[in-house]
Design a protein around this motif. Structure first.
Motif, mmCIF file in Angstrom:
data_model
loop_
_atom_site.group_PDB
_atom_site.id
_atom_site.type_symbol
_atom_site.label_atom_id
_atom_site.label_comp_id
_atom_site.label_asym_id
_atom_site.label_seq_id
_atom_site.Cartn_x
_atom_site.Cartn_y
_atom_site.Cartn_z
ATOM 1 N N UNK A 3 -4.850 42.689 24.029
ATOM 2 C CA UNK A 3 -4.586 43.744 24.991
ATOM 3 C C UNK A 3 -3.915 44.912 24.275
ATOM 4 N N UNK A 4 -4.041 46.110 24.831
ATOM 5 C CA UNK A 4 -3.397 47.271 24.215
ATOM 6 C C UNK A 4 -1.888 47.103 24.322
ATOM 7 N N UNK A 5 -1.188 47.612 23.336
ATOM 8 C CA UNK A 5 0.259 47.462 23.288
ATOM 9 C C UNK A 5 0.943 48.773 23.672
ATOM 10 N N UNK A 6 2.030 48.695 24.434
ATOM 11 C CA UNK A 6 2.757 49.900 24.834
ATOM 12 C C UNK A 6 3.695 50.350 23.707
ATOM 13 N N UNK A 7 3.138 50.990 22.701
ATOM 14 C CA UNK A 7 3.921 51.319 21.512
ATOM 15 C C UNK A 7 5.123 52.192 21.831
ATOM 16 N N UNK A 8 5.061 52.969 22.890
ATOM 17 C CA UNK A 8 6.203 53.814 23.253
ATOM 18 C C UNK A 8 7.379 52.976 23.749
ATOM 19 N N UNK A 9 7.128 51.696 24.026
ATOM 20 C CA UNK A 9 8.192 50.784 24.458
ATOM 21 C C UNK A 9 8.588 49.801 23.365
ATOM 22 N N UNK A 10 8.105 50.015 22.151
ATOM 23 C CA UNK A 10 8.380 49.093 21.037
ATOM 24 C C UNK A 10 9.066 49.846 19.902
ATOM 25 N N UNK A 11 10.261 49.389 19.537
ATOM 26 C CA UNK A 11 11.007 49.982 18.426
ATOM 27 C C UNK A 11 10.955 49.110 17.170
ATOM 28 N N UNK A 12 10.923 47.785 17.380
ATOM 29 C CA UNK A 12 10.984 46.828 16.270
ATOM 30 C C UNK A 12 9.765 45.923 16.304
ATOM 31 N N UNK A 101 -1.875 48.855 8.550
ATOM 32 C CA UNK A 101 -1.106 48.606 9.770
ATOM 33 C C UNK A 101 0.384 48.823 9.530
ATOM 34 N N UNK A 102 0.902 48.269 8.434
ATOM 35 C CA UNK A 102 2.320 48.438 8.120
ATOM 36 C C UNK A 102 2.647 49.910 7.859
ATOM 37 N N UNK A 103 1.718 50.613 7.219
ATOM 38 C CA UNK A 103 1.917 52.048 6.970
ATOM 39 C C UNK A 103 1.947 52.824 8.281
ATOM 40 N N UNK A 104 1.084 52.432 9.217
ATOM 41 C CA UNK A 104 1.055 53.100 10.520
ATOM 42 C C UNK A 104 2.347 52.853 11.296
ATOM 43 N N UNK A 108 4.998 55.735 12.468
ATOM 44 C CA UNK A 108 5.359 55.860 13.883
ATOM 45 C C UNK A 108 6.846 55.610 14.134
ATOM 46 N N UNK A 109 7.590 55.342 13.060
ATOM 47 C CA UNK A 109 9.022 55.139 13.199
ATOM 48 C C UNK A 109 9.423 53.769 13.707
ATOM 49 N N UNK A 110 8.520 52.789 13.573
ATOM 50 C CA UNK A 110 8.834 51.425 14.012
ATOM 51 C C UNK A 110 9.527 50.664 12.879
ATOM 52 N N UNK A 212 -7.951 39.490 15.517
ATOM 53 C CA UNK A 212 -8.728 39.010 14.379
ATOM 54 C C UNK A 212 -8.459 39.834 13.133
ATOM 55 N N UNK A 213 -8.180 41.112 13.334
ATOM 56 C CA UNK A 213 -8.048 42.051 12.223
ATOM 57 C C UNK A 213 -7.084 43.147 12.673
ATOM 58 N N UNK A 214 -6.167 43.535 11.809
ATOM 59 C CA UNK A 214 -5.200 44.563 12.184
ATOM 60 C C UNK A 214 -5.846 45.908 12.480
ATOM 61 N N UNK A 215 -7.077 46.071 12.045
ATOM 62 C CA UNK A 215 -7.787 47.302 12.377
ATOM 63 C C UNK A 215 -7.916 47.465 13.893
ATOM 64 N N UNK A 216 -7.857 46.360 14.638
ATOM 65 C CA UNK A 216 -7.942 46.423 16.085
ATOM 66 C C UNK A 216 -6.766 47.185 16.696
ATOM 67 N N UNK A 217 -5.663 47.273 15.960
ATOM 68 C CA UNK A 217 -4.480 47.950 16.475
ATOM 69 C C UNK A 217 -4.370 49.400 16.008
ATOM 70 N N UNK A 218 -5.298 49.818 15.190
ATOM 71 C CA UNK A 218 -5.237 51.164 14.614
ATOM 72 C C UNK A 218 -6.237 52.098 15.295
ATOM 73 N N UNK A 219 -5.839 53.349 15.522
ATOM 74 C CA UNK A 219 -4.478 53.871 15.360
ATOM 75 C C UNK A 219 -3.542 53.332 16.435
ATOM 76 N N UNK A 220 -2.236 53.498 16.230
ATOM 77 C CA UNK A 220 -1.256 53.002 17.196
ATOM 78 C C UNK A 220 -1.235 53.941 18.404
ATOM 79 N N UNK A 221 -1.880 53.512 19.475
ATOM 80 C CA UNK A 221 -1.963 54.337 20.681
ATOM 81 C C UNK A 221 -1.273 53.580 21.825
ATOM 82 N N UNK A 222 -0.321 54.203 22.442
ATOM 83 C CA UNK A 222 0.439 53.555 23.516
ATOM 84 C C UNK A 222 -0.464 53.324 24.731
#
Length: 222
Positions: A3-12, A101-104, A108-110, A212-222
């Protein structure tokens, strides 16, 4: 697809290592193939009998710090586990698209925190091979805390060591049991790993989304 992640609600972002950032194949080969073979040689056992005894040892301490402790297994099995790791260093590989993914996350300041059950000796090998520390903000082994990630005491100790807000934290791990422990502690967001060992069949997660692949999370979109 997770599922999509609410990146605006994630700091760590808390990240497991083996099977999550690094292909689990290295560890699977070591513990399921190489260790039983060497144990059979040392004790003059048939392969099936050696595997049976090794599996019984594993089961007896599953989920505890000893299960993850190189020194415990070296002593218990009378084998040079550290030396055996050195024989198969070529099997230590990143999972696909981990570094982007780690670079993203950094961009994003996470805050990127490695939280692993791996013994410090195992952690050191992987840092040396892959330069893990260059892509993370903090690295914590549960052995430093005194409890495995399966226990609530470990999560409490982590929060004292690396302060974070559970309500604004994502935890990524290939073990559903450990994901459950994090949820019980109050971590708001969990993500599993669909195929931690590239040479083994995929896992099925009942309670949490898995990627399956961290590419699924890129780019980090809330």
């Amino acid at each position: 697809m997770p599922t999509s992640l609410p990146w605006h609600q994630i700091d760590t972002v808390l990240l497991d290592m083996d099977g999550t950032l690094i292909d689990l194949h290295f560890d699977s080969h070591l513990w399921q193939t190489l260790v039983p073979a060497r144990y059979a040689e040392r004790h003059n056992l048939a392969p099936d009998e050696a595997k049976r005894r090794i599996d019984a040892h594993y089961e007896a301490v599953a989920g505890t710090l000893n299960w993850y402790c190189v020194d415990y297994w070296s002593q218990t099995l009378s084998l040079d586990i550290r030396g055996m790791k050195q024989e198969i260093l070529g099997k230590i590989q990143w999972r696909p698209n981990v570094i982007p993914f780690l670079a993203a996350l950094k961009a994003a300041g996470k805050r990127r925190v490695l939280f692993t059950n791996a013994h410090p000796a195992s952690l050191a090998v992987k840092i040396e091979q892959l330069g893990l520390d260059e892509h993370l903000d903090e690295i914590v082994s549960s052995h430093e805390l005194g409890w495995s990630k399966e226990s609530q005491e470990s999560w409490q100790a982590l929060a004292e060591r690396v302060p974070f807000d559970p309500a604004r934290t994502l935890f990524v791990d290939d073990s559903e049991r450990i994901l459950v422990a994090s949820a019980d502690y109050g971590i708001a967001h969990q993500l599993g790993i669909h195929q931690p060992d590239s040479a083994m069949p995929p896992l099925q997660f009942r309670r949490f989304p898995a990627l399956k692949d961290y590419a699924e999370l890129l780019p980090l979109i809330a």
